[in-house]
Design a protein around this motif. Structure first.
Motif, PDB file in Angstrom:
ATOM      1  N   LEU A  53       0.793  -1.275  -0.002  1.00  0.00           N
ATOM      2  CA  LEU A  53      -0.069   0.011  -0.196  1.00  0.00           C
ATOM      3  C   LEU A  53       0.930   1.388  -0.058  1.00  0.00           C
ATOM      4  CD1 LEU A  53      -2.646   1.240   0.037  1.00  0.00           C
ATOM      5  CD2 LEU A  53      -2.736   1.205   2.716  1.00  0.00           C
ATOM      6  N   TYR A  54       1.874   1.304   1.087  1.00  0.00           N
ATOM      7  CA  TYR A  54       2.968   2.468   0.811  1.00  0.00           C
ATOM      8  C   TYR A  54       3.588   2.556  -0.449  1.00  0.00           C
ATOM      9  CZ  TYR A  54       6.829   5.339   2.076  1.00  0.00           C
ATOM     10  OH  TYR A  54       7.713   6.535   2.332  1.00  0.00           O
ATOM     11  N   ALA A  55       3.910   1.579  -1.076  1.00  0.00           N
ATOM     12  CA  ALA A  55       4.601   1.742  -2.589  1.00  0.00           C
ATOM     13  C   ALA A  55       3.557   2.276  -3.628  1.00  0.00           C
ATOM     14  CB  ALA A  55       4.963   0.282  -2.961  1.00  0.00           C
ATOM     15  N   ASP A  56       2.285   1.594  -3.433  1.00  0.00           N
ATOM     16  CA  ASP A  56       1.285   2.223  -4.301  1.00  0.00           C
ATOM     17  C   ASP A  56       1.005   3.730  -4.003  1.00  0.00           C
ATOM     18  OD1 ASP A  56      -0.690  -0.629  -4.077  1.00  0.00           O
ATOM     19  OD2 ASP A  56       1.136  -0.341  -5.602  1.00  0.00           O
ATOM     20  N   LEU A  57       0.892   4.040  -2.775  1.00  0.00           N
ATOM     21  CA  LEU A  57       0.798   5.634  -2.504  1.00  0.00           C
ATOM     22  C   LEU A  57       1.833   6.458  -2.912  1.00  0.00           C
ATOM     23  CD1 LEU A  57      -0.704   5.359   1.180  1.00  0.00           C
ATOM     24  CD2 LEU A  57      -1.935   6.074  -0.878  1.00  0.00           C
ATOM     25  N   THR A  58       3.176   5.934  -2.920  1.00  0.00           N
ATOM     26  CA  THR A  58       4.468   6.688  -3.270  1.00  0.00           C
ATOM     27  C   THR A  58       4.260   6.873  -4.896  1.00  0.00           C
ATOM     28  OG1 THR A  58       5.390   5.484  -1.360  1.00  0.00           O
ATOM     29  CG2 THR A  58       6.821   6.553  -3.473  1.00  0.00           C
ATOM     30  N   ALA A  59       3.875   5.680  -5.627  1.00  0.00           N
ATOM     31  CA  ALA A  59       4.042   5.865  -7.104  1.00  0.00           C
ATOM     32  C   ALA A  59       2.862   7.112  -7.500  1.00  0.00           C
ATOM     33  CB  ALA A  59       3.655   4.467  -7.735  1.00  0.00           C
ATOM     34  N   SER A  60       1.706   6.730  -6.629  1.00  0.00           N
ATOM     35  CA  SER A  60       0.633   8.065  -6.985  1.00  0.00           C
ATOM     36  C   SER A  60       1.197   9.281  -6.609  1.00  0.00           C
ATOM     37  CB  SER A  60      -0.578   7.471  -6.195  1.00  0.00           C
ATOM     38  OG  SER A  60      -1.602   8.527  -6.471  1.00  0.00           O
ATOM     39  N   HIS A  61       1.655   9.472  -5.569  1.00  0.00           N
ATOM     40  CA  HIS A  61       2.182  10.876  -5.312  1.00  0.00           C
ATOM     41  C   HIS A  61       3.263  11.366  -6.409  1.00  0.00           C
ATOM     42  CE1 HIS A  61       1.178  10.352  -0.756  1.00  0.00           C
ATOM     43  NE2 HIS A  61       0.015  10.344  -1.619  1.00  0.00           N
ATOM     44  N   ALA A  62       4.186  10.405  -6.869  1.00  0.00           N
ATOM     45  CA  ALA A  62       5.146  10.741  -7.637  1.00  0.00           C
ATOM     46  C   ALA A  62       4.580  10.964  -9.253  1.00  0.00           C
ATOM     47  CB  ALA A  62       6.063   9.392  -8.238  1.00  0.00           C
ATOM     48  N   GLY A  63       3.310  10.387  -9.496  1.00  0.00           N
ATOM     49  CA  GLY A  63       2.732  10.869 -10.612  1.00  0.00           C
ATOM     50  C   GLY A  63       1.944  12.156 -10.514  1.00  0.00           C
ATOM     51  N   GLN A  64       1.520  12.272  -9.360  1.00  0.00           N
ATOM     52  CA  GLN A  64       0.906  13.674  -9.271  1.00  0.00           C
ATOM     53  C   GLN A  64       1.778  14.774  -9.161  1.00  0.00           C
ATOM     54  OE1 GLN A  64      -2.328  14.344  -8.792  1.00  0.00           O
ATOM     55  NE2 GLN A  64      -3.239  12.144  -9.154  1.00  0.00           N
ATOM     56  N   LEU A  65       2.872  14.673  -8.578  1.00  0.00           N
ATOM     57  CA  LEU A  65       4.176  15.498  -8.567  1.00  0.00           C
ATOM     58  C   LEU A  65       4.522  15.937 -10.077  1.00  0.00           C
ATOM     59  CD1 LEU A  65       5.985  14.593  -5.424  1.00  0.00           C
ATOM     60  CD2 LEU A  65       4.569  16.571  -5.692  1.00  0.00           C
ATOM     61  N   THR A  66       4.781  14.599 -11.031  1.00  0.00           N
ATOM     62  CA  THR A  66       4.980  14.947 -12.231  1.00  0.00           C
ATOM     63  C   THR A  66       4.134  15.819 -13.159  1.00  0.00           C
ATOM     64  OG1 THR A  66       6.422  12.833 -12.069  1.00  0.00           O
ATOM     65  CG2 THR A  66       5.759  13.567 -14.305  1.00  0.00           C
ATOM     66  N   LEU A  67       2.934  15.440 -13.081  1.00  0.00           N
ATOM     67  CA  LEU A  67       1.741  16.120 -13.594  1.00  0.00           C
ATOM     68  C   LEU A  67       2.066  17.764 -13.243  1.00  0.00           C
ATOM     69  CD1 LEU A  67      -1.128  13.683 -13.525  1.00  0.00           C
ATOM     70  CD2 LEU A  67       0.636  14.083 -15.519  1.00  0.00           C
ATOM     71  N   GLY A  68       2.076  18.097 -11.825  1.00  0.00           N
ATOM     72  CA  GLY A  68       1.859  19.289 -11.527  1.00  0.00           C
ATOM     73  C   GLY A  68       3.238  20.058 -11.961  1.00  0.00           C
ATOM     74  N   GLN A  69       4.273  19.344 -12.051  1.00  0.00           N
ATOM     75  CA  GLN A  69       5.630  19.955 -12.662  1.00  0.00           C
ATOM     76  C   GLN A  69       5.353  20.206 -14.214  1.00  0.00           C
ATOM     77  OE1 GLN A  69       8.257  20.852 -11.124  1.00  0.00           O
ATOM     78  NE2 GLN A  69       9.030  21.959 -12.806  1.00  0.00           N
ATOM     79  N   LEU A  70       4.732  19.504 -14.744  1.00  0.00           N
ATOM     80  CA  LEU A  70       4.463  19.747 -16.457  1.00  0.00           C
ATOM     81  C   LEU A  70       3.635  20.800 -16.347  1.00  0.00           C
ATOM     82  CD1 LEU A  70       3.956  16.116 -17.639  1.00  0.00           C
ATOM     83  CD2 LEU A  70       5.948  17.608 -18.178  1.00  0.00           C
TER      84      LEU A  70
END
Length: 321
Positions: A53-70
């Motif tokens: 669950l922690y790995a899934d949350l980390t991947a989700s947060h990384a995707g959100q940060l990438t989209l926010g940076q774009l």
């Protein structure tokens, strides 16, 4: 001695426990060990589920940060473009108050010495014609500038259309990214809900299994306790196991015993022997006290005799003097 046969214990398992001294005295609680192993396994599974669950949350947060940076990069690029457009249109040198004094083409924009043969600025004494004079240069330059301006306008329109198309493509790409983000968020939420439901079902199943195992364990412990109580009661009631000394009583005479059933003396016999031993001790103490008194009396008589002899010897010495 008597025999311990199956008639004394009809339960083979209880008979095996009685004959196995190590198991009877120490015992091994296999149910407790199995419960500990199952508890450790459930703990490992829970920790593994938490890590996933922690790995899934980390991947989700990384995707959100990438989209926010774009999105931030695109906004920064658009802001820089608008800034450059504002500077080029609203902050040029040509619209300043000092432009007329600092124009590099000020001389080229001045009027020529004369505009023609009939220029009223030229009087009768003025020179009218000059070698290499070109009075149409202004019109020609103006026509050239208009032509260049038309070309520039056409190129600007082409660039504006290309920029508009690029903005439309970026807008469509941004909308596509937002849709993907929305879809990903929805899928993540559904997956999280599914995982939560699965975890709840697993926890419920584990709880029911624990309750079932606890019930079985309690029932087994109760059965084992009852068996032990029954075994203790049987052992206490069995004269052979309790080694009742009355088994050696003879039916022929109360002063005789059965050697093959002898289990030791009874409590009354041991008390009688104890009383006899105490009376012997008292007699020995009295005899020792009497002997000590006689010895003390003899010692006193010996001292008196010695004292008398010494007095006589002393009197004889004094008489001799």
């Amino acid at each position: 001695m008597g025999r311990f046969t199956a008639g004394n214990s009809a339960d083979p398992e209880r008979l095996e426990r009685i004959l196995n001294a190590k198991q009877r005295l120490i015992g091994v609680d296999t149910n407790a060990l199995d419960a500990q192993v199952a508890e450790k396994q459930r703990t490992k599974e829970a920790e593994k589920a938490a890590e996933l669950l922690y790995a899934d949350l980390t991947a989700s947060h990384a995707g959100q940060l990438t989209l926010g940076q774009l999105d931030a990069d695109a906004a920064r690029k658009e802001w820089d473009k608008e800034l450059q457009t504002f500077r080029s249109t609203q902050q040029g040198k040509a619209i300043t108050h000092e432009w007329d004094l600092n124009r590099p083409d000020a001389k080229s924009r001045d009027s020529p010495a004369r505009l023609g043969d009939n220029d009223p600025r030229c009087g009768p004494a003025s020179l009218q014609q000059f070698a290499g004079e070109d009075l149409q240069i202004g019109e020609r330059v103006t026509a050239q500038m208009k032509q260049c301006k038309a070309w520039w306008d056409e190129q600007s329109a082409i660039k504006a259309r290309q920029a508009q198309q690029q903005r439309e493509q970026q807008g469509a790409y941004g909308e596509h990214i937002k849709n993907l983000d929305t879809l990903q968020s929805s899928m993540i939420g559904q997956e999280a809900a599914a995982r939560a439901e699965l975890a709840r079902q697993v926890a419920e199943a584990n709880r029911e299994l624990c309750e079932l195992q606890a019930g079985r364990h309690n029932a087994a412990r109760e059965a084992e306790l009852q068996a032990k109580l029954a075994e203790l009661a049987a052992a206490q009631a069995d004269p052979w196991l309790s080694e009742d000394p009355h088994q050696a009583d003879s039916s022929i005479s109360p002063n005789r015993v059965r050697k093959d059933h002898w289990k030791g003396m009874s409590q009354q016999q041991r008390d009688a022997i104890m009383q006899q031993q105490l009376s012997q001790v008292e007699a020995r103490r009295a005899a020792a006290a009497a002997a000590a008194a006689a010895e003390a009396e003899a010692a006193a008589a010996q001292r008196n005799i010695h004292k008398t002899v010494m007095q006589q010897a002393q009197a004889a010495e004094e008489f001799k003097r």
